[in-house]
Scaffold this active site. Structure first.
Site, PDB file in Angstrom:
ATOM      1  N   TRP A 115       0.808  -1.214   0.000  1.00 52.51           N
ATOM      2  CA  TRP A 115       0.000   0.000   0.000  1.00 52.51           C
ATOM      3  C   TRP A 115       0.842   1.265   0.000  1.00 52.51           C
ATOM      4  CZ3 TRP A 115      -0.957   3.324   4.541  1.00 52.51           C
ATOM      5  CH2 TRP A 115      -0.055   3.068   5.597  1.00 52.51           C
ATOM      6  N   ASP A 116       2.113   1.158   0.410  1.00 56.21           N
ATOM      7  CA  ASP A 116       2.907   2.380   0.526  1.00 56.21           C
ATOM      8  C   ASP A 116       3.024   3.101  -0.812  1.00 56.21           C
ATOM      9  OD1 ASP A 116       3.893  -0.152   1.244  1.00 56.21           O
ATOM     10  OD2 ASP A 116       5.941   0.543   1.499  1.00 56.21           O
ATOM     11  N   GLU A 151       1.069  -1.840  12.507  1.00 56.97           N
ATOM     12  CA  GLU A 151       1.184  -3.296  12.575  1.00 56.97           C
ATOM     13  C   GLU A 151       1.485  -3.804  13.977  1.00 56.97           C
ATOM     14  OE1 GLU A 151       3.872  -4.323   9.413  1.00 56.97           O
ATOM     15  OE2 GLU A 151       2.328  -4.011   7.899  1.00 56.97           O
ATOM     16  N   LYS A 209       3.416   1.121  16.001  1.00 50.31           N
ATOM     17  CA  LYS A 209       4.595   0.961  15.148  1.00 50.31           C
ATOM     18  C   LYS A 209       4.754   2.160  14.227  1.00 50.31           C
ATOM     19  CE  LYS A 209       6.594  -2.258  11.772  1.00 50.31           C
ATOM     20  NZ  LYS A 209       6.276  -3.287  10.773  1.00 50.31           N
ATOM     21  N   GLN A 210       3.645   2.595  13.678  1.00 49.38           N
ATOM     22  CA  GLN A 210       3.711   3.645  12.662  1.00 49.38           C
ATOM     23  C   GLN A 210       2.383   4.386  12.648  1.00 49.38           C
ATOM     24  OE1 GLN A 210       3.525  -0.088  10.185  1.00 49.38           O
ATOM     25  NE2 GLN A 210       3.332   1.483   8.623  1.00 49.38           N
TER      26      GLN A 210
END
Lengths: 797, 797
Positions: free
Chosen positions: A361-362, A488, A590-591
């Site tokens: 997806w990035d 995640e 995580k992000q």
């Protein structure tokens, strides 16, 4: 290695002085030459020393087994792994009896230089062999941004001091030995020798090799043609055997004499085309390149890049190092997508085998927003690939008991390759990310034809997915349960805010596009569209009234604190030292996840909510993903943490040059490199494009004196120049060139002006006009902190 | 196969008439002879035809790799798999030139009979060879419940009609070919030939073989001694070679003449003992058995079982088939645990290789409650194994960042072997299940010594786990987030009610036991105990006020309905046809979870809550696990659904005889067999033992006229006789016998009376007394339904 080594960002490039063998894997990635179709790692011409030889073709992969100790329904059984194809880089040299190898003898000087205006990798080495013969080797390598199939190398050896006999060997090699990256012996066996050589020939100065993968049955053809200049008496021969084809020169060079070789290499691959068709394809590409010639190729490469920088450059005053890093990053983003043409853009581009060469997806969320505004054609091409894999995505949805299209979490060719479903299949937000990218591309390009041909299908199929994935809960809105958002370190949770807001946008965009293009999808009945709009309207968006913040997903804010205090630097990334179960049930991120919603769905939050949410999540976010700094930087800027945003910009832009995550060896972090454009533009420029409308809230951090950037918008270029007091918006018509005709005008809005928002105030800028507007006082915030040791990363001096 | 075949439950056993080759795998499981130490599948004496040859020793396993396409921190890398050890069953026969093999020739009659009072498997076959020679073969096989190491077989051939030359071969065989159950070639390789034969000898009528596994390095020794009777001139010889040791007889039998062989086999295994020590061990066991003799072994086996049935029988009037099934089930439960002695009880006992021979929570939750009240010594022994693996469980907890002991979800030797953490590691309730079983055992046996030696450690270490796993949430009690309860169609959810209530009980039991045994665990300080009590007191127990029911875990009742209507019979079990992600986020229950809390933690719910909760979960529960019928039956009975409870009793009791889940081939479902005792006793007898106090609410379903069962309780036997109008409680002292001295008196309560509750009313029964009490009117309920097609299973006629 001898002497001092250094890696230096230049104004327009990256330079290495001296060869740091320990850092070879990283520099092979940094010096990769790519065009989105072919990717060639920065391996030395002479082949060795190397860390990881790599030549990749977009979407050329082998199939590998995915083993499970405990399987489950719907688990993919086969994975796809990018393979190192036929290597055409090697040009070896023997000086008297000694192979030219920098691990031996004495290297008086060695320099490599990636020139991002020329689009070339240069190399110059002075070396004395153990037998005391001195030579200077120079080479220039390019992967053409203009002629998609072509790699070209100019290589030269000059003898210094005393005469020497030299033998030069230019090769095509299949199945190079590469270090194994798997513990699974079956997988290693598949990937050890992925190619079967079917044809291997030499005809005078032309080498031809054709090979096939065993399971995926893909064929790659490589043809190399050589031109050379050497002293009289230079002898040439060529041969081919086993997995090598070779052109060789032998001569004796007097001091000052040179032997120069130009190697033109064409690559082609296909699953369906016959051997003669593939041979003709590469032969034709090679002929065209010969016709252009080496100098011609250099010239058209430079012209392509001149156009690109002219249209797309970001200019930063006040931090030269950052300026350089941003340009370097943009160059690699360009390289990743320029010629991907219907095949998508992998997370590492074509710079290394990391993540098995998969696309995630990035691309849509981080890379395409950059390309959409700087090289829109490339963005449209990458999204066409998503349209192309719709049949596989529909099949996957059906297998999962869903309607519409379930795009794979990670793939090369379209099949789901994720073997851990809580952080794969369950991350359905990818559907909305793709839909969002398609909507953005259409809005920015105004390409109505593209919208009808591709966007309608993508939006309809993803909207269907959402309606079958969520449900109308009596009294509780439209819920999407049991999915995984971007973070995640949480998984399989209910009503992830990012997912739900993006799904809402997806549903509305689908409803709109169906209305704009009646008849394109006659299978979509009015009732279905009504349901899409109702689901969007009733979408559940949890809010924790007690804390006054949005939980990332339901229950998140109820979870226990993560014990950051007991973690040391060596405990990161946490996923290698803490079990998933413990990460999932605690407040550790995580992000950016909810914070990514604050950016991408910023129109759904008030300023107060943004400030509260950012302040809540910042101390929980460990940034174990390179995707995160960009988003944290953008939202930090919006919420007034300008210094923090500035430091995140540097982290994103220097991720690979400074190897901040210590894995640049496997390839560059394309999404992070894209962040080097996104944070300046969306953070300090405050650019948003909600609803297809451009808006800006420029605000510079103290160290920067000025910022200038350009956005291509429906055939015009909007230039934004920002300083601490004002912003100037100017609109330019774009002169269209054959090498860059990606800016397709379209749509119904007037072509000669652009309406935008500056701090909420509407401004219409006509072509040729400059509007200078004051920047209101920014309330700067400070004091928000990250988990211990997880602030913005800087390379240790 | 020729003629009619049938499997018939007898009053005290199971009989097969004719041989149904297609059903061979199932009957091999049903006719397994085991004692908890040795397990011998019901393979035919002559070895073939077979479905799955199997001889197992408790905790004898090989290590296998656990592969992951995407690994994670804390994933176990090695699994353990039960292996088929040296097979001592084969006694082959050659009649003239023809091997005795029921697939050829003509079988005039064939019968096998498991006699659960004798504890033997009998077999009688009349067979005519393709060469028209007729013989009768009879055998009796037993695995001794008294002499743990011993398997014994009496085998006889008689020639009918006309004289024939017969050759009989009695063997020990290692590494029999078994059908592979894995797709992973590495695992298959490990398990194809798991044994390396180190010693293989013959000495007259004695055979000896010793073998070792490659990776787990376990050694198994087998010694067989033969006695025989045959006509004069019968020749004997023995030999050994490769992986076979063999005793052979050759003779010619006239019609009516027989050759009879008694084969006594001793098994021993060890990781640590030397080859001579192991040899001596089996030699000594064999000597003892020879001393006892075949008839003596038969007699002591029958005496053991007479005691058992005398103490433990459940008597049912009104459904003979159910009566028989309950007895059959109890026999196999006895066989699984009688001599497990510190090695635990696998989910399949030692009847087959299903679940890799692993032990799970089902032992503590379903099997041990039966053994606790019918053969307490076996329950105590099984729990001692948990104490024995505490070091591994503590190590696992530390690896997971937790304190105390994290017992493995599935294991043979103590190491976690679960390769799918959401339904493995995350199912922490196993800690409380073990603690609960230990508490129950101590309460029922009154064995204070055992409590001090084993229960204290188990309770302390599990209490520590809970406190480190959960947390005190401000204003929200003690939460346990991100764990998996019994229902495997939900996973990694917050505040699973079953888990939290069981953890509460665990914490309180630990606090109590530490107070009762001061000084045993000096490392437990008063503050820690205070925290345990506080966590118990503040334990979060979510309740959905809108629906008036308990959610299985937080959020469960908010989830979407599962679309049962679109499922067909072939779609079950759902886990093979629906992805986990879809199961996890919907209202579908694999097996009783909240309803199991209603049973085991029934003191924490009001009657109204039980009725509402049961009515809510019953239509969502698909019972894809054989563990579920028991619990649903018990709670159905409690909430007044007596007919439903009755049908669940039959499902649990007939699971294997009728092969309701079509996987009895891999071994018997011990927990379901235990249910054949649990539903009558806890459902129709209404027996509960909350807080170590016995209570009853007897209530019979219409088809049953009466029910009688016995509970051993601190050295006494409480007999409960129930009819539709009254219940009679009588107390008997237990005469202790050497073969069954598991009833250890202890504790401080008076030995000559027992205080219990009958419908909430306290009754004290003295030894020798009979108390007859009326049963109040039961409000029968009906009308609750299960998902379409998922009502209690009955075998299709």
């Amino acid at each position: 290695m001898n002497g001092h080594t250094a890696l230096t960002l230049e104004d327009w490039g990256l330079r290495e002085d001296g060869l740091d063998v320990a850092r070879l894997a990283q520099t092979e990635s940094l010096f990769a030459a790519c065009n989105g179709h072919i990717g060639v790692r920065g391996n030395l011409d002479e082949g060795e020393p190397h860390a990881l030889p790599g030549t990749y073709l977009n979407s050329f992969y082998e199939v590998r087994p995915l083993p499970y100790a405990e399987g489950g329904y719907g688990y993919p059984e086969a994975g796809q792994t990018v393979v190192n194809v036929i290597d055409a880089k090697p040009i070896r040299l023997l000086v008297d009896d000694e192979p030219f190898d920098l691990r031996y003898g004495h290297t008086a000087s060695h320099q490599r230089r990636l020139d991002i205006r020329a689009g070339t990798l240069g190399r110059s080495t002075e070396w004395t062999s153990p037998g005391r013969r001195s030579v200077r080797v120079r080479s220039t390598r390019l992967v053409s941004l203009v002629q998609r199939a072509m790699l070209a190398i100019e290589w030269e050896v000059e003898v210094l001091d005393a005469a020497a006999r030299v033998v030069v060997q230019s090769e095509l090699v299949a199945n190079e030995e590469i270090p194994s990256t798997t513990h699974d012996p079956r997988v290693a066996a598949v990937l050890r020798n992925p190619l079967r050589v079917l044809e291997n020939e030499h005809t005078n100065a032309t080498l031809f090799m054709l090979a096939e993968t065993a399971t995926s049955a893909l064929r790659v053809a490589t043809m190399a043609h050589h031109l050379w200049e050497g002293p009289e008496g230079t002898e040439f021969r060529s041969d081919s055997f086993g997995e090598t084809a070779r052109a060789s020169w032998i001569t004796t060079l007097e001091p000052g004499q040179t032997l120069k070789v130009v190697k033109l290499v064409a690559y082609g691959w296909s699953r369906r085309r016959s051997i003669p068709a593939l041979r003709d394809q590469v032969s034709a590409a090679l002929l065209a390149a010969e016709h252009t010639g080496w100098e011609g190729m250099l010239a058209e490469q430079a012209a392509f890049l001149e156009d690109y920088w002219d249209l797309a450059a970001v200019d930063i005053e006040g931090d030269d190092h950052l300026q350089r890093a941003v340009r370097f990053s943009m160059f690699h983003v360009l390289q990743s997508g320029a010629r991907s043409e219907g095949r998508g853009i992998p997370a590492k581009g074509l710079t290394g085998p990391g993540y098995d060469g998969h696309k995630f997806w990035d691309t849509e969320t981080f890379v395409l927003p950059v390309l959409t505004y700087t090289m829109p054609e490339a963005a449209g091409d990458a999204l066409m690939w998503r349209h192309r894999i719709l049949p596989a995505a529909r099949e996957r949805a059906a297998q999962l008991g869903l309607r519409g299209a379930a795009f794979p979490w990670r793939t090369i060719g379209g099949a789901e390759c994720s073997a851990y479903w809580p952080a794969g299949t369950a991350a359905f937000h990818i559907a909305a990310d793709i839909a969002d990218a398609a909507t953005r591309y259409v809005a920015a390009s105004g390409d109505v034809d593209w919208e009808r041909k591709y966007a309608v299908d993508i939006l309809v199929e993803t909207a269907r997915l959402w309606v079958s994935l969520g449900y109308f809960a009596p009294g509780d809105g439209f819920r999407i349960d049991g999915v995984t958002g971007p973070d995640e370190y949480s998984a399989v949770a209910d009503n992830n805010v990012f997912t739900n807001l993006m799904a809402r946008r997806n549903l509305l965009a689908a409803a709109d596009v169906v209305a704009r293009h009646p008849g394109v999808r006659p299978d979509v009945l009015p009732d279905e569209v009504t349901t899409w709009r109702r689901a969007a309207e009733e979408m559940a968006v949890p809010f924790d009234a007690r804390l006054g913040v949005h939980p990332q997903a339901e229950g998140f804010t109820d979870h226990a604190a993560f014990d950051f205090a007991s973690m040391t630097a060596d405990d990161y990334p946490l996923l290698l030292h803490v079990p998933y179960f413990d990460l999932y049930r605690k407040r550790v991120v995580k992000q950016a996840d909810l914070v990514l919603a604050l950016h991408l769905c910023g129109d759904q939050f008030s300023d107060e909510e943004k400030a509260a949410d950012f302040a809540y999540y910042e101390p929980l976010t460990v940034r174990d993903s390179s995707l995160s700094a960009t988003t944290q930087g953008i939202v930090a800027a919006e919420t007034g943490y300008l210094d923090l945003a500035y430091r995140y910009t540097r982290e994103a832009a220097l991720m690979d040059v400074d190897d901040l995550e210590r894995n640049t060896r496997d390839g560059l972090h394309m999404a992070s490199l894209a962040g080097a454009w996104l944070v300046p533009v969306a953070g300090f420029g405050g650019m948003r494009d909600h609803g297809g409308r451009l808006s800006f809230k420029p605000r510079l951090p103290a160290p920067l004196r000025s910022l200038g950037f350009s956005l291509l918008w429906r055939g015009r270029r909007l230039r934004v120049e920002v300083n601490h007091h004002s912003a100037t918006y100017s609109l330019h018509a774009v002169e269209r060139r054959s090498s860059l005709d990606g800016v397709r005008p379209g749509g119904t809005d007037p072509i000669d002006s652009l309406s935008l928002l500056h701090y909420g105030e509407e401004v219409t800028v006509g072509v040729g006009e400059h509007h200078r507007l004051p920047i209101p006082d920014i309330v700067e915030r400070s004091g928000v902190s990250q988990p211990e040791g997880r602030g913005p990363m800087e390379r240790l001096p």
